[in-house]
Design a protein around this motif. Structure first.
Motif, PDB file in Angstrom:
ATOM      1  N   ALA A 156       0.842  -1.201   0.000  1.00 22.46           N
ATOM      2  CA  ALA A 156       0.000   0.000   0.000  1.00 22.46           C
ATOM      3  C   ALA A 156       0.875   1.247   0.000  1.00 22.46           C
ATOM      4  N   TYR A 157       1.557   1.466  -1.089  1.00 18.27           N
ATOM      5  CA  TYR A 157       2.507   2.578  -1.176  1.00 18.27           C
ATOM      6  C   TYR A 157       1.804   3.882  -1.528  1.00 18.27           C
ATOM      7  N   MET A 158       2.245   4.968  -0.913  1.00 21.28           N
ATOM      8  CA  MET A 158       1.776   6.281  -1.318  1.00 21.28           C
ATOM      9  C   MET A 158       2.675   6.775  -2.452  1.00 21.28           C
ATOM     10  N   SER A 159       2.144   7.631  -3.295  1.00 21.10           N
ATOM     11  CA  SER A 159       2.917   8.138  -4.428  1.00 21.10           C
ATOM     12  C   SER A 159       3.921   9.188  -3.951  1.00 21.10           C
ATOM     13  N   ASP A 160       4.954   9.407  -4.765  1.00 19.89           N
ATOM     14  CA  ASP A 160       5.925  10.453  -4.446  1.00 19.89           C
ATOM     15  C   ASP A 160       5.251  11.829  -4.417  1.00 19.89           C
ATOM     16  N   ALA A 161       4.277  12.009  -5.304  1.00 19.56           N
ATOM     17  CA  ALA A 161       3.560  13.292  -5.349  1.00 19.56           C
ATOM     18  C   ALA A 161       2.781  13.515  -4.060  1.00 19.56           C
ATOM     19  N   MET A 162       2.145  12.442  -3.552  1.00 17.18           N
ATOM     20  CA  MET A 162       1.408  12.565  -2.290  1.00 17.18           C
ATOM     21  C   MET A 162       2.367  12.851  -1.149  1.00 17.18           C
ATOM     22  N   ARG A 163       3.498  12.176  -1.133  1.00 16.77           N
ATOM     23  CA  ARG A 163       4.483  12.404  -0.069  1.00 16.77           C
ATOM     24  C   ARG A 163       4.962  13.865  -0.087  1.00 16.77           C
ATOM     25  N   ALA A 164       5.197  14.388  -1.265  1.00  9.71           N
ATOM     26  CA  ALA A 164       5.641  15.775  -1.381  1.00  9.71           C
ATOM     27  C   ALA A 164       4.566  16.736  -0.887  1.00  9.71           C
ATOM     28  N   ALA A 165       3.295  16.429  -1.187  1.00 14.42           N
ATOM     29  CA  ALA A 165       2.193  17.290  -0.745  1.00 14.42           C
ATOM     30  C   ALA A 165       2.081  17.284   0.778  1.00 14.42           C
ATOM     31  N   VAL A 166       2.199  16.089   1.383  1.00 15.06           N
ATOM     32  CA  VAL A 166       2.123  15.987   2.841  1.00 15.06           C
ATOM     33  C   VAL A 166       3.286  16.739   3.485  1.00 15.06           C
ATOM     34  N   LYS A 167       4.469  16.600   2.910  1.00 11.24           N
ATOM     35  CA  LYS A 167       5.637  17.297   3.462  1.00 11.24           C
ATOM     36  C   LYS A 167       5.468  18.808   3.378  1.00 11.24           C
ATOM     37  N   ASP A 168       4.968  19.292   2.256  1.00  9.60           N
ATOM     38  CA  ASP A 168       4.759  20.731   2.099  1.00  9.60           C
ATOM     39  C   ASP A 168       3.755  21.260   3.113  1.00  9.60           C
ATOM     40  N   VAL A 169       2.681  20.499   3.348  1.00  8.96           N
ATOM     41  CA  VAL A 169       1.685  20.918   4.337  1.00  8.96           C
ATOM     42  C   VAL A 169       2.311  20.962   5.719  1.00  8.96           C
ATOM     43  N   VAL A 384      -7.750  13.948  -2.072  1.00 10.72           N
ATOM     44  CA  VAL A 384      -7.070  14.306  -0.820  1.00 10.72           C
ATOM     45  C   VAL A 384      -5.800  15.097  -1.136  1.00 10.72           C
ATOM     46  N   MET A 385      -5.017  14.618  -2.098  1.00  5.76           N
ATOM     47  CA  MET A 385      -3.794  15.322  -2.472  1.00  5.76           C
ATOM     48  C   MET A 385      -4.105  16.725  -2.991  1.00  5.76           C
ATOM     49  N   GLU A 386      -5.168  16.842  -3.783  1.00  5.13           N
ATOM     50  CA  GLU A 386      -5.564  18.162  -4.288  1.00  5.13           C
ATOM     51  C   GLU A 386      -5.933  19.088  -3.137  1.00  5.13           C
ATOM     52  N   PHE A 387      -6.621  18.548  -2.134  1.00  3.76           N
ATOM     53  CA  PHE A 387      -6.994  19.344  -0.961  1.00  3.76           C
ATOM     54  C   PHE A 387      -5.745  19.802  -0.219  1.00  3.76           C
ATOM     55  N   LEU A 388      -4.772  18.908  -0.059  1.00  5.29           N
ATOM     56  CA  LEU A 388      -3.524  19.267   0.619  1.00  5.29           C
ATOM     57  C   LEU A 388      -2.777  20.357  -0.136  1.00  5.29           C
TER      58      LEU A 388
END
Length: 396
Positions: A156-169, A384-388
């Motif tokens: 259940a891997y998260m994408s690199d794009a999602m990881r970057a979005a979470v880090k930025d938030v 969710v990523m778009e919201f972040l």
């Protein structure tokens, strides 16, 4: 799983011994006080020097009493009914006409449902207007929220794009991930040390000692495997030997059930039946019952294609959210705005705490109508990523 961490299948209250010990697995290290008299708050913990693990040294909790309202057969039957109710027929087994009709009906129901639980993206600007002048605190589930639900839970891997979005938030607002997974597994998936993490549905909490404003309570400071200073809180440490036994026994007993997977999530044991044929579900439920009946201090809940065995204490994702808000010295302030995003029944407790206790935003991730206490919705992890990313651009 509304109530005690979800659709609790056995969750009556249980009074613990006066000394707070686990009658089946007393811990020589633990001096925790598990009582039914008060709320959850006196947070102190102690590190066991020899192991580096953390036990609760002063915490008021409430255990859940298991009663024999139903016999073993009744419990297995109720689990089986819940497993079927949460698992609609596969489209491949239906006629094309039936699939089309079913899809149209679901879309119509979802349209009506969204009127009651509007998209957090569609009304993002309105939500941010209400957030003006407040400190936003972000809480995120993992599976189904940051990463898609997959057949193999180990992938259940998260994408690199999602990881970057979470880090930025997380660079702008305090951010925590609260999951049913073991904390170490979630940390390995996310790979962002600047976050707070709560694994095993909130029973295993860790965060950067100096990040996200730092904890304002008597918490345990230690070093993680990379040498970073972190803070631990584990309200159910004395149950670890018991959970280990449950895992080993269940793993052995289910080896001959094709598709079954037993996952050790440290403070809970998760039995996956996503790959198990429906005709074998009853056998799997019987094996679970055969094991858990030996342990009076555990109870069973159900999630998305899983049965879960947990310690019978009143601790869930909602309690974890409240713990974070209190220990961050934010719980009693009127200028905070917690946001919780999750997709599962186990998130309902957190939705209630965020919405009812702290006037925050509770957001359910779902592409189908569901009974929920969440006020808002997002369809899938992509939204969710778009919201972040919207939060990042808003620079709260």
């Amino acid at each position: 799983m509304v109530g005690e961490g979800g659709m609790s299948l056995r969750s009556q209250r249980r009074k613990a011994p006066p000394d707070g010990s686990n009658p089946r697995h007393p811990s020589p290290h633990s001096a925790s006080v598990i009582a039914s008299s008060s709320p959850l708050y006196s947070y102190r913990s102690t590190v066991i020097p020899s192991t580096g693990s953390v036990v609760s040294a002063s915490i008021s909790l409430t255990t859940l009493r298991k009663t024999s309202v139903h016999g073993e057969h009744g419990r297995v039957s109720s689990w089986l009914e819940a497993m079927k109710a949460a698992s609609p027929p596969r489209s491949a087994s239906l006629r094309v006409a039936d699939v089309t009709k079913s899809r149209q009906l679901l879309e119509a129901q979802y349209t009506e449902w969204v009127k009651k639980h509007p998209s957090a993206l569609a009304i993002f600007d309105r939500l941010m207007e209400l957030a003006k002048g407040k400190q936003v605190i972000l809480f995120l589930d993992y599976d189904g929220t940051l990463a898609p639900i997959v057949e193999d839970p180990d992938r259940a891997y998260m994408s690199d794009a999602m990881r970057a979005a979470v880090k930025d938030v997380a660079t702008q607002i305090p951010t925590a991930i609260i999951s049913g997974r073991g904390r170490d597994k979630v940390c390995d998936f996310v790979q962002l040390p600047e976050l707070f993490y709560a694994g095993s549905h909130g029973m295993d909490i860790v965060g950067p000692a100096d990040g996200c404003n730092g904890l304002k309570t008597e918490s345990v400071r230690a070093r993680d495997e990379k040498g970073n200073e972190v803070v631990f809180f584990q309200p159910a440490s004395e149950f670890l030997p018991m959970i280990n036994e449950v895992y080993k026994t269940l793993d052995q007993r289910t080896k001959n059930i094709s598709g079954a997977k037993v996952e050790h999530n440290k403070f809970c044991v998760t039995v996956h039946f996503r790959r198990v044929k429906e005709e074998n579900w009853q056998l799997l439920a019987q094996e679970v019952q055969c094991v858990v009946k030996r342990y009076p201090n555990v109870h069973v809940t159900q999630g998305r294609k899983v049965l879960e065995i947990r310690p019978s204490i009143q601790w869930n994702k909602g309690k974890a959210v409240d713990f974070f808000l209190r220990t961050l010295d934010l719980g009693n302030k009127s200028n905070i705005l917690p946001v919780y995003i999750g997709d599962d029944q186990t998130d309902e407790d957190a939705f209630h705490v965020v919405s009812q206790m702290h006037n925050g935003y509770s957001i359910l991730v779902s592409s189908a109508p569901k009974a929920t206490s969440a006020a808002y919705s997002l369809k899938n992890p992509s939204e969710v990523m778009e919201f972040l990313l919207c939060l990042v651009r808003r620079r709260l």
